[in-house]
Design a protein around this motif. Sequence first.
Motif, short mmCIF file in Angstrom:
data_model
loop_
_atom_site.label_atom_id
_atom_site.label_comp_id
_atom_site.label_asym_id
_atom_site.label_seq_id
_atom_site.Cartn_x
_atom_site.Cartn_y
_atom_site.Cartn_z
N ASN A 115 37.10 28.45 -5.60
CA ASN A 115 38.18 27.98 -5.74
C ASN A 115 39.22 28.63 -6.66
OD1 ASN A 115 40.75 26.11 -6.27
ND2 ASN A 115 39.46 24.40 -5.37
N PHE A 116 40.30 29.18 -5.97
CA PHE A 116 41.09 30.30 -6.71
C PHE A 116 42.40 29.32 -7.01
CE2 PHE A 116 38.15 33.22 -5.03
CZ PHE A 116 37.93 33.87 -5.98
N GLY A 117 42.63 28.74 -8.02
CA GLY A 117 44.08 27.94 -8.27
C GLY A 117 44.28 26.93 -7.08
N GLY A 118 43.33 26.13 -6.48
CA GLY A 118 43.71 25.40 -5.64
C GLY A 118 43.23 25.80 -4.00
N GLN A 119 42.96 27.32 -3.99
CA GLN A 119 42.86 27.92 -2.70
C GLN A 119 41.38 28.36 -2.45
OE1 GLN A 119 45.79 30.84 -1.89
NE2 GLN A 119 47.17 29.13 -1.04
N ARG A 120 40.64 28.31 -1.52
CA ARG A 120 39.35 28.61 -1.32
C ARG A 120 39.26 30.05 -0.80
NH1 ARG A 120 39.45 23.34 0.78
NH2 ARG A 120 37.84 22.23 -0.12
N LEU A 549 41.88 18.81 10.01
CA LEU A 549 41.12 18.89 8.74
C LEU A 549 40.62 20.31 8.62
CD1 LEU A 549 40.02 17.40 6.38
CD2 LEU A 549 38.09 16.88 7.58
N MET A 550 39.97 21.06 9.56
CA MET A 550 39.53 22.36 9.29
C MET A 550 40.97 23.35 9.22
SD MET A 550 36.78 23.84 9.13
CE MET A 550 36.30 25.58 8.63
N ARG A 551 42.02 23.18 9.73
CA ARG A 551 43.19 23.89 9.61
C ARG A 551 43.51 23.97 8.15
NH1 ARG A 551 47.95 24.19 13.77
NH2 ARG A 551 46.50 25.83 14.74
N ARG A 552 43.72 22.64 7.56
CA ARG A 552 44.04 22.53 6.33
C ARG A 552 43.12 23.31 5.46
NH1 ARG A 552 45.30 17.50 8.52
NH2 ARG A 552 43.53 16.43 7.90
N TYR A 553 41.78 23.29 5.57
CA TYR A 553 40.78 23.97 4.80
C TYR A 553 41.21 25.34 4.86
CZ TYR A 553 35.96 25.85 3.10
OH TYR A 553 35.27 26.33 2.63
N LYS A 560 48.69 31.06 6.36
CA LYS A 560 49.44 30.24 7.51
C LYS A 560 49.12 30.79 8.71
CE LYS A 560 52.54 28.52 3.92
NZ LYS A 560 53.93 28.29 3.48
N PHE A 561 49.28 32.08 9.11
CA PHE A 561 49.14 32.58 10.42
C PHE A 561 47.79 32.57 10.85
CE2 PHE A 561 48.47 36.33 13.38
CZ PHE A 561 49.53 35.88 14.14
N GLY A 562 46.86 33.00 9.83
CA GLY A 562 45.30 33.24 10.05
C GLY A 562 44.84 32.00 10.50
N SER A 563 45.10 30.70 10.07
CA SER A 563 44.66 29.70 10.32
C SER A 563 44.93 28.91 11.73
CB SER A 563 44.77 28.51 9.19
OG SER A 563 46.22 28.13 9.39
N ASN A 564 45.97 29.72 12.52
CA ASN A 564 46.23 29.46 13.72
C ASN A 564 45.35 29.93 14.89
OD1 ASN A 564 48.67 28.04 12.96
ND2 ASN A 564 49.85 29.84 12.91
N ARG A 596 25.38 22.65 1.82
CA ARG A 596 25.94 24.06 1.17
C ARG A 596 26.73 25.05 1.88
NH1 ARG A 596 20.92 26.60 -2.83
NH2 ARG A 596 21.22 25.07 -4.29
N ASP A 597 26.92 24.32 3.16
CA ASP A 597 28.04 25.23 4.02
C ASP A 597 29.20 25.39 3.45
OD1 ASP A 597 29.31 26.24 6.27
OD2 ASP A 597 28.11 25.25 7.78
N ALA A 598 29.50 26.86 3.08
CA ALA A 598 30.92 27.03 2.63
C ALA A 598 32.14 27.16 3.64
CB ALA A 598 30.69 28.05 1.62
N ARG A 599 31.43 27.83 5.11
CA ARG A 599 32.45 28.25 6.07
C ARG A 599 33.03 26.95 6.72
NH1 ARG A 599 36.31 28.66 7.57
NH2 ARG A 599 37.04 30.02 9.27
N VAL A 600 31.87 26.10 7.24
CA VAL A 600 32.45 24.79 7.78
C VAL A 600 31.76 23.64 6.75
CG1 VAL A 600 32.13 23.34 9.78
CG2 VAL A 600 32.35 25.84 10.01
N PRO A 601 32.69 23.18 5.94
CA PRO A 601 32.29 22.05 5.00
C PRO A 601 31.51 20.78 5.76
CG PRO A 601 34.47 22.77 4.65
CD PRO A 601 34.20 23.11 5.75
N VAL A 602 30.56 20.19 5.02
CA VAL A 602 29.70 19.29 5.37
C VAL A 602 30.75 18.02 5.79
CG1 VAL A 602 29.07 18.33 3.41
CG2 VAL A 602 27.46 17.93 5.28
N GLU A 603 31.84 18.16 5.22
CA GLU A 603 32.69 16.97 5.44
C GLU A 603 32.89 16.95 7.16
OE1 GLU A 603 37.27 16.09 3.96
OE2 GLU A 603 36.61 18.01 3.78
#
Length: 687
Positions: A115-120, A549-553, A560-564, A596-603
């Motif tokens: 977590n870098f200043g609130g961004q993963r 939820l995944m887009r917000r992650y 912003k563009f990449g998450s599209n 421990r999944d960091a790419r797709v959180p267990v959430e």
Amino acid sequence: MALAIGALGTVGIANSAPAVAQAAAQEHKRMPISEIGTLPNTQQVRISPEGNRLAMTINNDGQEVYAVLNLDEANPTPKIFASSGEFMEAGDRTVGFYRWIGNDHIVFQLVSRENFGGQRGDMARLVSFNVNTGKMEPLVWRDSGGNASTILHVDHSTGKFLLERQNLSYDSGADRNRPEVVEVDVATGKFQRVQRPNLAVYGWFADGDGNIRGGSSYDGDTGQDRLLYRSDGSENFKTVQKVKDEDFTGAGISPSIFLDEPDMAIATSNHDGFTKVYKVNMQTMEIVEEIFGVEGYDVGGTSANKDGNALGSVSYVTDRSRVKYFDPQLKAVQEQILDDSFGKDNARIISTSEDMTKLVIYVAETNQAGGFYYYDIQSGDFRQIGWSNNVLKDAKLNPVEMVRYRASDGEMIEAAVTMPRHRMGQKNLPVVMITHGGPFGPRDNAEFEPWAQAMAEQGYVVVQPNYRGSGGYGSEWIKKGRDDGFGLRMQDDLNDAITHLAQQGVVDANRACMMGWSYGGYASARAAQRDPDKWNCTIAGAGVYDLGLMRRYDVGYLGKFGSNYLAKGAADLDSVSPAKNASGDWAPILIVHGVRDARVPVEQARTLVSALKSAGKQEGKDFVYLEQPKNTHNLPYDYTRIEWLGAAAAWLEKHNPAYVSSDPDFASKPALDASAVKMAKELDITI
């Protein structure tokens, strides 16, 4: 000019190699999931510059460990020096790659999600291992930012290499976010800067002499790519290309090898629809010559010759992985020795010494796990290094081939089909679809794939479609997947594969289930929710179930563009999110996720389970949830893989058994796999 066979060795492989044992017994008995589904026993074999040592990953009691093999010893055995578990416990780090630098040091990349200043984001570092002293040291960790692991150039004779890294010691915040280049001495860890940051550069390029010749940037918020270039190592950089990758297809020209000719480079581009290799003038960015392309498919990566100033080879995939060699010595070895000895494309060169006379070879037919071999082309010495699977060895399991089918809108789609070898000749068999991850970029082909082989051993036909959006079929195929988005036309492509195989009499469309990991997990959940009439059950691993939820992650991770990349064609993300549509009829679904999944959180999995419960679905009947405390997105331990496959087999047996009374071979129905029995008991699945 091709090398003559006589110059490659006094005797050919077929005569000098020890006889490869045929595992005939293994080819007749049914192989258990616990043997097929394990981590490879040997993988990622890398030969040292002098060709007398090997670095490799081996399976030690169900965990990946890293070892060195000294070929100068009379009876060499791998010596373990680190384990993946050690790195994971020290901050949940994983090994991204390793390589030799000089003949005495192996350098590892360690990656962790932070977590870098609130961004993963991913933090990447390098660690060196001295094979003589056994000492392991961090390299250039001091003041390093998110990435300090990109190796641009290596001089094996001096043990020095160029490393791209972000430097947090800069006063300017902009400079902190842009990489510099440092020269590192792998033996001492000492380093010095050779290239300051540039505000327009996020990644640097070096030529074969170690001169920084270019830089590139990608803006995750706007999608714009920019390329800078200079003719030698002392001029100022100038912008030579600006493109916007609107469709995530890799727009523009990407240089990879700088030639000795002034301003000429080897580059890849998909400007005509398919990725090909070109010779390019870097000053004008004009294509001078097309070097290599494959009709109907993209090419993959390029590799330089030993001097780093010419094209050595190009990798690509058609029905299986292939390599086109431009280096005359390796071309002769591949075509005149390996293809002749093992059959075309059944043997591949995967690592070479610096002088390219000592090689690591991987040998496998499409239904074999295969093995690794050492080959000295001057002496003719050819010996086995290790099997990919010590139990299967070179046994031939279930045959796999690529087929083409027409989707319901007329598009032609390629798919890998694995037939259960113990039921050859039978018609209307049960089917399991395994949907690949990504979705944009990866693809399946006709090669040995443990999950497909494990399910085929249970008696199922396994189909793996390269639905629109899959990689390797050109930019328009990616766009078609992007335009139709997650869960829409891409999902229809999966259904259409079953329809085609049923029309051919290969499978029974009423005996179909789907399973998959990552995007494949999403597709399985979407199939259960959208098309419960078409699927008897689904098995969803590490999937995304709430796309919003995944887009917000992903905004912090991809921009912003990449998450599209998510569901461009959908009216809204909720409409194609299984967790947002939990009511109504669903096919029975097994959900598997690693904590421990960091790419797709267990959430994501927990959100889906909660939604199913809120919609009145009954756990144990309508769905089952398996949460694995130590699993990641990459299933790093044997037991996590066997749990996943065993639970899948148990769920299939309950909702889509491989053998039913109407089958002609029902009387010889085998006992349920032990791993499936174990997981059925643990998950309370009644079968």
